[in-house]
Design a protein around this motif. Structure first.
Motif, PDB file in Angstrom:
ATOM      1  N   PHE A 165       0.839  -1.211   0.000  1.00 34.64           N
ATOM      2  CA  PHE A 165       0.000   0.000   0.000  1.00 34.64           C
ATOM      3  C   PHE A 165       0.878   1.268   0.000  1.00 34.64           C
ATOM      4  N   HIS A 166       2.176   1.058  -0.179  1.00 33.13           N
ATOM      5  CA  HIS A 166       3.163   2.139  -0.222  1.00 33.13           C
ATOM      6  C   HIS A 166       3.290   2.878   1.103  1.00 33.13           C
ATOM      7  N   HIS A 167       3.067   2.145   2.177  1.00 29.96           N
ATOM      8  CA  HIS A 167       3.307   2.699   3.506  1.00 29.96           C
ATOM      9  C   HIS A 167       4.661   2.218   3.991  1.00 29.96           C
ATOM     10  N   LEU A 168       5.281   3.087   4.779  1.00 30.22           N
ATOM     11  CA  LEU A 168       6.588   2.729   5.328  1.00 30.22           C
ATOM     12  C   LEU A 168       6.403   1.556   6.286  1.00 30.22           C
ATOM     13  N   SER A 169       7.033   0.437   5.979  1.00 28.68           N
ATOM     14  CA  SER A 169       6.802  -0.718   6.855  1.00 28.68           C
ATOM     15  C   SER A 169       8.076  -1.103   7.616  1.00 28.68           C
ATOM     16  N   SER A 170       9.226  -0.765   7.078  1.00 22.83           N
ATOM     17  CA  SER A 170      10.479  -1.092   7.759  1.00 22.83           C
ATOM     18  C   SER A 170      11.606  -0.316   7.073  1.00 22.83           C
ATOM     19  N   ALA A 171      12.800  -0.487   7.586  1.00 20.23           N
ATOM     20  CA  ALA A 171      13.944   0.223   6.995  1.00 20.23           C
ATOM     21  C   ALA A 171      15.229  -0.517   7.334  1.00 20.23           C
ATOM     22  N   SER A 172      16.292  -0.159   6.659  1.00 21.71           N
ATOM     23  CA  SER A 172      17.595  -0.716   7.035  1.00 21.71           C
ATOM     24  C   SER A 172      18.669   0.333   6.760  1.00 21.71           C
ATOM     25  N   ILE A 173      19.737   0.259   7.537  1.00 25.75           N
ATOM     26  CA  ILE A 173      20.816   1.247   7.420  1.00 25.75           C
ATOM     27  C   ILE A 173      22.141   0.538   7.193  1.00 25.75           C
ATOM     28  N   GLN A 174      22.909   1.078   6.280  1.00 25.99           N
ATOM     29  CA  GLN A 174      24.261   0.557   6.061  1.00 25.99           C
ATOM     30  C   GLN A 174      25.217   1.741   6.217  1.00 25.99           C
ATOM     31  N   THR A 175      26.296   1.549   6.947  1.00 25.98           N
ATOM     32  CA  THR A 175      27.239   2.664   7.117  1.00 25.98           C
ATOM     33  C   THR A 175      28.592   2.311   6.500  1.00 25.98           C
ATOM     34  N   PHE A 176      29.367   3.340   6.208  1.00 25.65           N
ATOM     35  CA  PHE A 176      30.682   3.136   5.587  1.00 25.65           C
ATOM     36  C   PHE A 176      31.744   3.959   6.293  1.00 25.65           C
ATOM     37  N   LEU A 177      32.921   3.367   6.419  1.00 25.40           N
ATOM     38  CA  LEU A 177      34.131   4.101   6.785  1.00 25.40           C
ATOM     39  C   LEU A 177      33.995   5.083   7.938  1.00 25.40           C
ATOM     40  N   LEU A 178      33.624   4.608   9.107  1.00 26.20           N
ATOM     41  CA  LEU A 178      33.613   5.505  10.264  1.00 26.20           C
ATOM     42  C   LEU A 178      35.050   5.993  10.514  1.00 26.20           C
ATOM     43  N   GLU A 179      35.198   7.273  10.744  1.00 25.53           N
ATOM     44  CA  GLU A 179      36.539   7.831  10.974  1.00 25.53           C
ATOM     45  C   GLU A 179      36.946   7.566  12.432  1.00 25.53           C
ATOM     46  N   LYS A 180      37.315   6.326  12.704  1.00 19.66           N
ATOM     47  CA  LYS A 180      37.560   5.939  14.096  1.00 19.66           C
ATOM     48  C   LYS A 180      38.826   6.561  14.690  1.00 19.66           C
TER      49      LYS A 180
END
Ligand SMILES: Nc1ncnc2c1ncn2[C@@H]1O[C@H](COP(=O)(O)OP(=O)(O)OP(=O)(O)O)[C@@H](O)[C@H]1O
Length: 578
Positions: A165-180
């Motif tokens: 129904f084009h409703h936000l149902s979930s999400a996911s996050i990917q991160t790159f290269l944290l400046e540790k």
């Protein structure tokens, strides 16, 4: 490209900026000029609605909501490729994080699910959790730099997943290269990650006692703490963490570990009188190592041994020798310990956030991906970090060019074991590549890559070592033996490395570049399967001042984000709509 056209683009952007028109369509991209001041109603819910209900949002003024709405409608139309991506790029301080946050708010509003997830009203709504990921990621991953008070020190791709129904149902996050490296080193006038200032400024009297953070105490890794920023707000981070499912006791554990790192940073070594002995501790730092050990739940003797003594296994009998580290090695180990803990903690937080916003793939049918990626970087001194960032930008530019102009560019990167060999391999691999050269006048080993956005000279010194990112096995061992529940979770004892330091040191090294390349390739595959939209954030002046438009600075950014190049390649040029 015609100078006339460049001047026309600049004149147009400047004229629009002067009358508070910050967005301009440039063909397939939206150019977003940073206003550097709050602009009334520019992101209001009413304006979101206006774009959402418009018959043709592209007929309204250029705006990020027009891009967001168009993207959403593309999903609704179900025309292949259904999945969409919005690539938000620009240099530090240009407004990428701000833009991504506004886009997320837009989708959280227009694609809000009608019922709470799992049908349970007490469960926090997915939109709220997605939005709550922002303050947490920013507290742990952002810092005040010379170029931006709230600079993201990592790249981020967030996928907003929609149901049928084009409703936000979930999400996911990917991160790159944290400046540790920032945990243990901050450039002059820059700060550590916001979270360290939040805990030292915002802890209650009781927490100060528990985390051993007396008011006004000095920490070497906490420079410029007299500067108060809006981002220092501890309560906002804590509430957001709580909504993401990180309970108060786990939060407490995290902050205790972070305080342990601050104490670790105050530990200073001095050369021993007898060289066969381990380095000594400077008198005034003995308490710090003890407190660090207490907070990280590592017996102080073990902690000191891991920082000061190297274990070497040699000979047929595999005899184990212990060798004292030099003072410089002890310092490197101390910094490495802090960096590895922080990086793992950040990774774990992303995992927790992902669990909190996760949805079974059967529950969603399409997605809109938002990529907030650092722009092209060229500093007086460039190293592995810039190489990775610029490599990512090459890939994205290639994608941009391939998508719209069907042209090709290539730029390669390899790995090797030492500086000379690395230089030779680079030159050999790219001997026929006109994009590679060397600054022969510089005494330092280097190589130059002609990127699409300009030439960048990279220093080879320390690049190979940085790429390997070695962690002394003794440090891993000591962390695995910590009694702290969080550290225990971050550094589990696996069967392979149980009580076996030697095996760890021989374990296959996953280099920074290979890891980064892997995640970038995965990301490019996703992007290639979507309809892309580009938002090019531009910083109108380096001083972050409102109402100040510096033509040269804007021009170099238009070049760096490929807009000028794209116009050059495209014989027809891009239309600019007002
Ligand atoms: N649309 C906007 N309206 C008002 N102010 C803005 C806007 N966009 C950005 N800013 C201001 O500019 C600052 C820098 O923006 P932002 O943090 O989004 O930059 P960035 O491109 O993400 O930088 P970095 O790469 O360093 O993370 C913000 O803190 C805010 O003060």
């Amino acid at each position: 490209m015609s100078v006339k056209l460049v001047l026309r683009i600049l004149k147009c952007l400047q004229a629009r900026y002067a009358v508070n028109l910050f967005y301009t369509n440039a063909g397939c991209s939206l150019v977003a000029l940073n206003p550097f001041q709050p602009v009334a109603c520019l992101y209001s819910p009413e304006l979101m609605r206006e774009y959402h209900v418009a018959l043709c949002p592209q007929d309204l003024k250029p705006h990020i909501f027009a891009v967001a709405e168009q993207t959403y409608r593309n999903v609704q139309s179900q025309i292949e490729p259904v999945n969409q991506s919005i690539i938000v790029s620009g240099e530090s301080g240009a407004g990428k994080t701000w833009t991504s946050r506004c886009l997320m708010k837009f989708y959280a509003s227009v694609a809000a699910s009608l019922i709470s997830p799992k049908g349970n009203e007490t469960v926090e709504r997915i939109e709220k959790r997605v939005l709550d990921s922002n303050p947490v990621m920013e507290a742990f991953g952002n810092a005040c730099t010379l170029r931006n008070n709230n600079s993201s020190r990592f790249g981020k791709y967030i996928q907003l997943q929609l149901d049928r129904f084009h409703h936000l149902s979930s999400a996911s996050i990917q991160t790159f290269l944290l400046e540790k490296t920032r945990v243990a080193y901050q450039a002059p006038n820059e700060r550590n990650f916001h979270i360290f200032y939040q805990i030292t400024k915002g802890a209650t009297a009781e927490e100060r006692l528990e985390w051993n953070l007396p008011e006004g105490a000095d920490y070497r890794w906490l420079p410029n703490s007299e500067r108060n920023l809006d981002e220092d707000c501890f309560e906002v981070t804590r509430d957001a963490m709580f909504h993401l499912g990180i309970d108060r006791s786990t939060q407490n554990n995290i902050f205790k570990v972070l305080s342990g790192l601050l104490h670790l940073g105050n530990v200073q070594f001095s050369n021993p009188v007898d060289e066969s002995q381990p380095c000594e501790l400077e008198d005034n730092t003995k308490d710090f190592v003890k407190t660090a050990g207490d907070l990280l739940q590592i017996p102080v003797e073990e902690l000191l041994e891991s920082l000061r003594i190297r274990t070497i296994t040699a000979g047929k009998q595999q005899q184990v020798f212990k060798k004292p580290c030099s003072r410089a090695e002890c310092e490197t180990r101390r910094d490495c310990l802090a960096k590895v803990i922080y990086a793992k903690l950040f990774e774990w937080l992303v995992l927790v956030i992902n669990e909190s916003i996760y949805g079974d793939p059967s529950g969603w049918t399409s997605f809109i991906g938002l990529l907030d990626v650092y722009g092209f970087e060229a500093f007086p001194e460039n190293n592995l970090e810039q190489l990775c960032i610029n490599y990512a930008n090459e890939k994205l530019q290639q994608h941009f060019v391939a998508h719209y102009l069907k042209a090709q560019q290539e730029c390669r990167l390899n790995r090797s074991s030492n500086t000379d060999l690395f230089q030779t391999r680079i030159e050999k691999a790219l001997s026929n590549n006109q994009c590679l050269s060397r600054n022969k006048f510089s005494k330092k080993p280097n190589f130059i890559i002609s990127h699409y956005a300009g030439k960048v000279c990279y220093q080879l010194a320390a690049m190979v070592e940085k790429n390997k990112d070695p962690i002394p096995p003794e440090l891993v061992h000591v962390l695995q033996n910590s009694k702290d529940p969080l550290i225990h979770k971050l550094f589990p004892v696996t069967e392979r490395n149980q009580n076996n330091i030697k095996t760890q040191s021989r374990a296959a090294v996953v280099t920074v570049v290979s890891k980064f390349k892997g995640s970038l390739e995965h990301l490019m595959q996703i992007l290639n399967s979507t309809t892309p939209h580009y938002i090019r954030c531009i910083k109108p002046n380096a001083d972050c001042k409102a109402m100040t438009f510096k033509k040269e600075e804007v021009l170099s950014q238009l070049q760096a984000c490929g807009i000028v190049e794209a116009i050059t390649i495209s014989a027809a040029g891009f239309p600019i709509s007002f």
